[in-house]
Design a protein around this motif. Sequence first.
Motif, PDB file in Angstrom:
ATOM      1  N   ASN A  49      53.985 -32.263  19.139  1.00  0.00           N
ATOM      2  CA  ASN A  49      53.691 -31.955  17.739  1.00  0.00           C
ATOM      3  C   ASN A  49      53.443 -33.226  16.938  1.00  0.00           C
ATOM      4  OD1 ASN A  49      56.381 -32.825  16.586  1.00  0.00           O
ATOM      5  ND2 ASN A  49      57.039 -31.234  18.010  1.00  0.00           N
ATOM      6  N   ILE A  50      52.740 -33.072  15.845  1.00  0.00           N
ATOM      7  CA  ILE A  50      52.208 -34.234  15.139  1.00  0.00           C
ATOM      8  C   ILE A  50      53.283 -35.228  14.664  1.00  0.00           C
ATOM      9  CG2 ILE A  50      50.907 -34.948  13.087  1.00  0.00           C
ATOM     10  CD1 ILE A  50      49.001 -32.620  13.609  1.00  0.00           C
ATOM     11  N   PRO A  51      54.379 -34.779  14.090  1.00  0.00           N
ATOM     12  CA  PRO A  51      55.392 -35.764  13.679  1.00  0.00           C
ATOM     13  C   PRO A  51      55.909 -36.599  14.850  1.00  0.00           C
ATOM     14  CG  PRO A  51      55.832 -33.647  12.658  1.00  0.00           C
ATOM     15  CD  PRO A  51      54.715 -33.422  13.623  1.00  0.00           C
ATOM     16  N   ARG A  52      56.102 -35.931  15.990  1.00  0.00           N
ATOM     17  CA  ARG A  52      56.623 -36.681  17.137  1.00  0.00           C
ATOM     18  C   ARG A  52      55.553 -37.580  17.751  1.00  0.00           C
ATOM     19  NH1 ARG A  52      59.201 -36.654  22.280  1.00  0.00           N
ATOM     20  NH2 ARG A  52      57.766 -35.165  23.178  1.00  0.00           N
ATOM     21  N   ILE A  53      54.306 -37.126  17.721  1.00  0.00           N
ATOM     22  CA  ILE A  53      53.207 -37.974  18.209  1.00  0.00           C
ATOM     23  C   ILE A  53      53.185 -39.274  17.405  1.00  0.00           C
ATOM     24  CG2 ILE A  53      50.701 -38.182  18.452  1.00  0.00           C
ATOM     25  CD1 ILE A  53      50.684 -35.032  18.586  1.00  0.00           C
ATOM     26  N   LYS A  54      53.286 -39.131  16.088  1.00  0.00           N
ATOM     27  CA  LYS A  54      53.303 -40.316  15.216  1.00  0.00           C
ATOM     28  C   LYS A  54      54.434 -41.254  15.604  1.00  0.00           C
ATOM     29  CE  LYS A  54      51.693 -38.703  10.683  1.00  0.00           C
ATOM     30  NZ  LYS A  54      52.231 -38.335   9.370  1.00  0.00           N
ATOM     31  N   LYS A  55      55.592 -40.685  15.820  1.00  0.00           N
ATOM     32  CA  LYS A  55      56.775 -41.477  16.136  1.00  0.00           C
ATOM     33  C   LYS A  55      56.600 -42.257  17.442  1.00  0.00           C
ATOM     34  CE  LYS A  55      60.336 -39.122  14.376  1.00  0.00           C
ATOM     35  NZ  LYS A  55      61.465 -38.166  14.361  1.00  0.00           N
ATOM     36  N   ILE A  56      56.065 -41.578  18.448  1.00  0.00           N
ATOM     37  CA  ILE A  56      55.886 -42.217  19.756  1.00  0.00           C
ATOM     38  C   ILE A  56      54.864 -43.354  19.653  1.00  0.00           C
ATOM     39  CG2 ILE A  56      55.071 -41.857  22.120  1.00  0.00           C
ATOM     40  CD1 ILE A  56      56.129 -38.894  21.764  1.00  0.00           C
ATOM     41  N   ILE A  57      53.775 -43.100  18.951  1.00  0.00           N
ATOM     42  CA  ILE A  57      52.745 -44.132  18.825  1.00  0.00           C
ATOM     43  C   ILE A  57      53.288 -45.335  18.051  1.00  0.00           C
ATOM     44  CG2 ILE A  57      50.502 -44.665  17.771  1.00  0.00           C
ATOM     45  CD1 ILE A  57      49.694 -41.758  18.448  1.00  0.00           C
ATOM     46  N   GLU A  58      54.064 -45.065  17.040  1.00  0.00           N
ATOM     47  CA  GLU A  58      54.667 -46.160  16.281  1.00  0.00           C
ATOM     48  C   GLU A  58      55.600 -46.978  17.163  1.00  0.00           C
ATOM     49  OE1 GLU A  58      56.484 -44.842  12.686  1.00  0.00           O
ATOM     50  OE2 GLU A  58      56.936 -46.871  11.976  1.00  0.00           O
ATOM     51  N   ALA A  59      56.350 -46.279  18.018  1.00  0.00           N
ATOM     52  CA  ALA A  59      57.260 -46.993  18.930  1.00  0.00           C
ATOM     53  C   ALA A  59      56.473 -47.870  19.903  1.00  0.00           C
ATOM     54  CB  ALA A  59      58.130 -45.981  19.688  1.00  0.00           C
ATOM     55  N   ILE A  60      55.339 -47.368  20.354  1.00  0.00           N
ATOM     56  CA  ILE A  60      54.497 -48.158  21.265  1.00  0.00           C
ATOM     57  C   ILE A  60      53.970 -49.401  20.549  1.00  0.00           C
ATOM     58  CG2 ILE A  60      52.310 -48.156  22.550  1.00  0.00           C
ATOM     59  CD1 ILE A  60      52.866 -45.174  23.194  1.00  0.00           C
ATOM     60  N   CYS A  61      53.551 -49.231  19.295  1.00  0.00           N
ATOM     61  CA  CYS A  61      53.084 -50.385  18.509  1.00  0.00           C
ATOM     62  C   CYS A  61      54.219 -51.397  18.320  1.00  0.00           C
ATOM     63  CB  CYS A  61      52.561 -49.937  17.144  1.00  0.00           C
ATOM     64  SG  CYS A  61      51.040 -48.979  17.229  1.00  0.00           S
ATOM     65  N   ASP A  62      55.406 -50.878  18.016  1.00  0.00           N
ATOM     66  CA  ASP A  62      56.546 -51.772  17.804  1.00  0.00           C
ATOM     67  C   ASP A  62      56.884 -52.547  19.067  1.00  0.00           C
ATOM     68  OD1 ASP A  62      56.783 -51.036  15.190  1.00  0.00           O
ATOM     69  OD2 ASP A  62      58.386 -49.588  15.511  1.00  0.00           O
ATOM     70  N   MET A  63      56.732 -51.887  20.203  1.00  0.00           N
ATOM     71  CA  MET A  63      57.118 -52.531  21.451  1.00  0.00           C
ATOM     72  C   MET A  63      56.087 -53.558  21.920  1.00  0.00           C
ATOM     73  SD  MET A  63      58.166 -50.811  25.128  1.00  0.00           S
ATOM     74  CE  MET A  63      59.675 -50.074  24.507  1.00  0.00           C
ATOM     75  N   ALA A  64      54.797 -53.230  21.778  1.00  0.00           N
ATOM     76  CA  ALA A  64      53.779 -54.085  22.404  1.00  0.00           C
ATOM     77  C   ALA A  64      52.735 -54.656  21.452  1.00  0.00           C
ATOM     78  CB  ALA A  64      53.067 -53.299  23.512  1.00  0.00           C
ATOM     79  N   GLY A  65      52.655 -54.122  20.241  1.00  0.00           N
ATOM     80  CA  GLY A  65      51.600 -54.555  19.327  1.00  0.00           C
ATOM     81  C   GLY A  65      51.920 -55.879  18.646  1.00  0.00           C
ATOM     82  N   LYS A  66      50.866 -56.566  18.266  1.00  0.00           N
ATOM     83  CA  LYS A  66      51.024 -57.855  17.580  1.00  0.00           C
ATOM     84  C   LYS A  66      51.713 -57.678  16.227  1.00  0.00           C
ATOM     85  CE  LYS A  66      48.274 -61.777  15.949  1.00  0.00           C
ATOM     86  NZ  LYS A  66      46.918 -62.190  15.540  1.00  0.00           N
ATOM     87  N   ASN A  67      52.602 -58.582  15.936  1.00  0.00           N
ATOM     88  CA  ASN A  67      53.287 -58.554  14.638  1.00  0.00           C
ATOM     89  C   ASN A  67      52.350 -59.098  13.570  1.00  0.00           C
ATOM     90  OD1 ASN A  67      54.923 -58.816  12.432  1.00  0.00           O
ATOM     91  ND2 ASN A  67      56.614 -59.782  13.521  1.00  0.00           N
ATOM     92  N   MET A  68      51.965 -58.219  12.645  1.00  0.00           N
ATOM     93  CA  MET A  68      51.020 -58.620  11.602  1.00  0.00           C
ATOM     94  C   MET A  68      51.743 -58.972  10.302  1.00  0.00           C
ATOM     95  SD  MET A  68      48.254 -58.351  13.335  1.00  0.00           S
ATOM     96  CE  MET A  68      46.989 -58.567  12.080  1.00  0.00           C
ATOM     97  N   GLY A  69      53.046 -59.125  10.388  1.00  0.00           N
ATOM     98  CA  GLY A  69      53.804 -59.451   9.186  1.00  0.00           C
ATOM     99  C   GLY A  69      54.461 -58.205   8.625  1.00  0.00           C
TER     100      GLY A  69
END
Length: 271
Positions: free
Chosen positions: A115-135
């Motif tokens: 469901n959409i709220p959980r999809i958002k949460k998972i994608i955010e967690a992936i960004c937090d884990m591997a995405g570049k820190n933009m400040g």
Amino acid sequence: MGTITIFDKSELSLADTLECGQVFRYRAYGKGYEVFSLDKRAYAYDDGDCIKIESADTEYFGHYFDLYRDYRAVRASLSEFSELGTAMECGKGIRLLRQDPFEMMISFIVSANNNIPRIKKIIEAICDMAGKNMGEYRAFPTRDELLGMTEADFAACGAGYRAPYLAAAVRTASEEFIRELAPLPTEEVRKRLLSVSGIGPKVADCILLFGLARWDTFPVDTWMIKALKESDSDTGKKIRARYLEKYGRFAGLAQQYIFHWKRNTEGKTDD
DNA sequence: AACCAGGCTCTCC
DNA sequence: GGAGAGCATGGT
């Protein structure tokens, strides 16, 4: 920091465009929304008698919001289908966002049976884990960054049984794989997407529509089945074929109107 | 406590 | 090719 001003507010509804399930990286902010795509950010809001989009990369977000397309003309073409009237009126200001194909691939693999709220949460967690820190935020990870994530890492982000699909899909989705899709006909692109782990008919259609601006496709999910199923023997595949044939090169936008309308008139327990 | 969420893979026919 | 089971997780 630059600003795009849209003087005719009927050209773009931020709420309907962002909240119709085509994008997962946005949040209510100030008078409007913060929107994230790849490593970029925009602040989009209603400024009284116009819509404004502020970003360090206005060129990118002008394209992202599909501002150079004449939706008035498209809507005029779809107006011949009277059964679409209610849904079109309900989602009048929807525009199809032109998002990044790789980001869409990963995001919609996550979306499967979710469901959409959980999809958002998972994608955010992936960004937090591997995405570049933009400040002030994290970028969506590049393919190279995602290559560094294991199945266990994806699982730790809440991906559940999709974790192995994600790890495998990242490996398949090289830059060449993505680049080669652009010039191919939609059905050929779809065929290639279907060969990727975790990508079935519905997810492939979403990648085509939201990541490659292919409107000659028609994603069928549980909501669309609720809205369009005509009999017990009516399958997602049959529904897709029926409406693709009916709405042709505008099928994808028609699908968004119907999806948005269905979710806004019955249920949508999120956000 | 079952059922559902922007479904897919795998097996069996 | 089509039908059915199984699948992580969190919310009603």
